[in-house]
Design a protein around this motif. Structure first.
Motif, PDB file in Angstrom:
ATOM      1  N   ASP A   1       0.917  -0.988  -0.127  1.00 12.74           N
ATOM      2  CA  ASP A   1      -0.024   0.113   0.058  1.00 12.74           C
ATOM      3  C   ASP A   1       0.576   1.555  -0.151  1.00 12.74           C
ATOM      4  OD1 ASP A   1      -2.297  -0.846   0.121  1.00 12.74           O
ATOM      5  OD2 ASP A   1      -2.217  -1.263   1.808  1.00 12.74           O
ATOM      6  N   VAL A   2       1.535   1.131   0.519  1.00 12.55           N
ATOM      7  CA  VAL A   2       2.696   2.336   0.931  1.00 12.55           C
ATOM      8  C   VAL A   2       3.434   2.856  -1.101  1.00 12.55           C
ATOM      9  CG1 VAL A   2       5.202   3.175   1.945  1.00 12.55           C
ATOM     10  CG2 VAL A   2       3.595   2.324   3.349  1.00 12.55           C
ATOM     11  N   PHE A   3       3.826   1.643  -0.995  1.00 10.90           N
ATOM     12  CA  PHE A   3       4.679   1.667  -2.149  1.00 10.90           C
ATOM     13  C   PHE A   3       3.580   1.831  -3.028  1.00 10.90           C
ATOM     14  CE2 PHE A   3       6.761   0.101  -6.189  1.00 10.90           C
ATOM     15  CZ  PHE A   3       7.859   0.692  -5.931  1.00 10.90           C
ATOM     16  N   ASN A   4       2.491   2.040  -3.058  1.00 14.24           N
ATOM     17  CA  ASN A   4       1.684   2.351  -4.351  1.00 14.24           C
ATOM     18  C   ASN A   4       0.898   3.624  -4.507  1.00 14.24           C
ATOM     19  OD1 ASN A   4       1.695   0.017  -5.603  1.00 14.24           O
ATOM     20  ND2 ASN A   4      -0.550  -1.067  -4.109  1.00 14.24           N
ATOM     21  N   ARG A   5       1.524   3.892  -2.903  1.00 13.79           N
ATOM     22  CA  ARG A   5       1.468   5.141  -3.331  1.00 13.79           C
ATOM     23  C   ARG A   5       2.059   6.327  -3.040  1.00 13.79           C
ATOM     24  NH1 ARG A   5      -1.657   3.610   2.454  1.00 13.79           N
ATOM     25  NH2 ARG A   5       0.976   3.967   3.119  1.00 13.79           N
ATOM     26  N   LEU A   6       2.862   5.552  -3.085  1.00 13.99           N
ATOM     27  CA  LEU A   6       4.156   6.495  -3.325  1.00 13.99           C
ATOM     28  C   LEU A   6       4.580   6.401  -4.722  1.00 13.99           C
ATOM     29  CD1 LEU A   6       7.326   4.714  -0.802  1.00 13.99           C
ATOM     30  CD2 LEU A   6       6.308   7.989  -0.634  1.00 13.99           C
ATOM     31  N   ARG A   7       4.249   5.466  -6.010  1.00 12.88           N
ATOM     32  CA  ARG A   7       3.983   4.745  -7.171  1.00 12.88           C
ATOM     33  C   ARG A   7       3.409   6.261  -7.649  1.00 12.88           C
ATOM     34  NH1 ARG A   7       3.037  -0.236  -7.950  1.00 12.88           N
ATOM     35  NH2 ARG A   7       5.071  -1.111  -7.688  1.00 12.88           N
ATOM     36  N   GLU A   8       2.266   6.471  -7.167  1.00 10.15           N
ATOM     37  CA  GLU A   8       0.651   7.415  -7.511  1.00 10.15           C
ATOM     38  C   GLU A   8       1.316   8.499  -7.787  1.00 10.15           C
ATOM     39  OE1 GLU A   8      -3.609   8.646  -6.429  1.00 10.15           O
ATOM     40  OE2 GLU A   8      -2.866   6.422  -6.191  1.00 10.15           O
ATOM     41  N   LEU A   9       1.768   9.325  -6.477  1.00  9.04           N
ATOM     42  CA  LEU A   9       2.541  10.580  -6.091  1.00  9.04           C
ATOM     43  C   LEU A   9       3.662  10.746  -7.334  1.00  9.04           C
ATOM     44  CD1 LEU A   9       2.874  12.931  -4.302  1.00  9.04           C
ATOM     45  CD2 LEU A   9       3.770  12.662  -3.063  1.00  9.04           C
ATOM     46  N   ASP A  10       3.795   9.806  -7.434  1.00  5.64           N
ATOM     47  CA  ASP A  10       5.961   9.882  -8.668  1.00  5.64           C
ATOM     48  C   ASP A  10       4.810  10.208  -9.133  1.00  5.64           C
ATOM     49  OD1 ASP A  10       8.272  10.193  -9.145  1.00  5.64           O
ATOM     50  OD2 ASP A  10       8.562   8.487  -9.592  1.00  5.64           O
ATOM     51  N   GLY A  11       4.252   9.551 -10.427  1.00  2.00           N
ATOM     52  CA  GLY A  11       3.001   9.731 -11.523  1.00  2.00           C
ATOM     53  C   GLY A  11       3.284  11.006 -11.700  1.00  2.00           C
ATOM     54  N   GLN A  12       2.066  11.409 -10.724  1.00  8.45           N
ATOM     55  CA  GLN A  12       1.317  12.337 -10.822  1.00  8.45           C
ATOM     56  C   GLN A  12       2.612  13.966 -11.090  1.00  8.45           C
ATOM     57  OE1 GLN A  12      -0.767  13.309  -7.500  1.00  8.45           O
ATOM     58  NE2 GLN A  12      -2.564  11.201  -7.746  1.00  8.45           N
ATOM     59  N   ILE A  13       3.832  13.280  -9.984  1.00  8.51           N
ATOM     60  CA  ILE A  13       4.334  14.605 -10.695  1.00  8.51           C
ATOM     61  C   ILE A  13       5.311  14.577 -11.653  1.00  8.51           C
ATOM     62  CG2 ILE A  13       7.139  15.370  -9.282  1.00  8.51           C
ATOM     63  CD1 ILE A  13       5.864  14.020  -6.370  1.00  8.51           C
ATOM     64  N   VAL A  14       5.862  13.085 -12.131  1.00  2.00           N
ATOM     65  CA  VAL A  14       6.317  13.352 -13.261  1.00  2.00           C
ATOM     66  C   VAL A  14       4.851  13.702 -14.752  1.00  2.00           C
ATOM     67  CG1 VAL A  14       6.503  11.497 -15.752  1.00  2.00           C
ATOM     68  CG2 VAL A  14       7.690  11.522 -13.349  1.00  2.00           C
ATOM     69  N   ALA A  15       4.148  13.287 -14.789  1.00  2.00           N
ATOM     70  CA  ALA A  15       3.071  14.371 -15.065  1.00  2.00           C
ATOM     71  C   ALA A  15       3.009  15.769 -14.986  1.00  2.00           C
ATOM     72  CB  ALA A  15       1.548  13.670 -14.620  1.00  2.00           C
TER      73      ALA A  15
END
Length: 94
Positions: A4-18
């Motif tokens: 769950d933690v890694f999924n939240r980090l991955r989602e945030l990172d995707g938003q930042i990249v976008a």
């Protein structure tokens, strides 16, 4: 680190990249996100960023070179025991 933690980090990172944030500012944000998620030891933070595609050396240099005694976003501090701490992420971060 839980899935769950890694999924939240991955989602945030995707938003930042976008949003087009440069790689260095992205690293600052993701280090803070790790700390706020309870990933608060140097090797753990670097490993988490590496899993997100960051260069381990860049992650380590960024982590060690942005320590502040009384951190102000987007920076962090480190206790004598080696645990990192950071101010809360501002609401306007993606």
């Amino acid at each position: 680190m839980t899935e769950d933690v890694f999924n939240r980090l991955r989602e945030l990172d995707g938003q930042i990249v976008a949003s087009g944030v440069n790689r260095h500012d992205r690293a600052l944000t993701m280090i803070n996100a790790c700390i706020n998620e309870g990933i608060d030891r140097g090797p753990e933070i670097i490993a988490a960023l590496a899993c997100l595609g960051f260069d381990r050396k860049h992650a380590g240099i960024t982590l060690s070179s942005n320590i502040q005694r009384d951190p102000v976003w987007p920076y962090w501090g480190r206790r004598d025991c080696g645990q990192y701490f950071a101010p809360e992420m501002p609401a306007d971060i993606p």
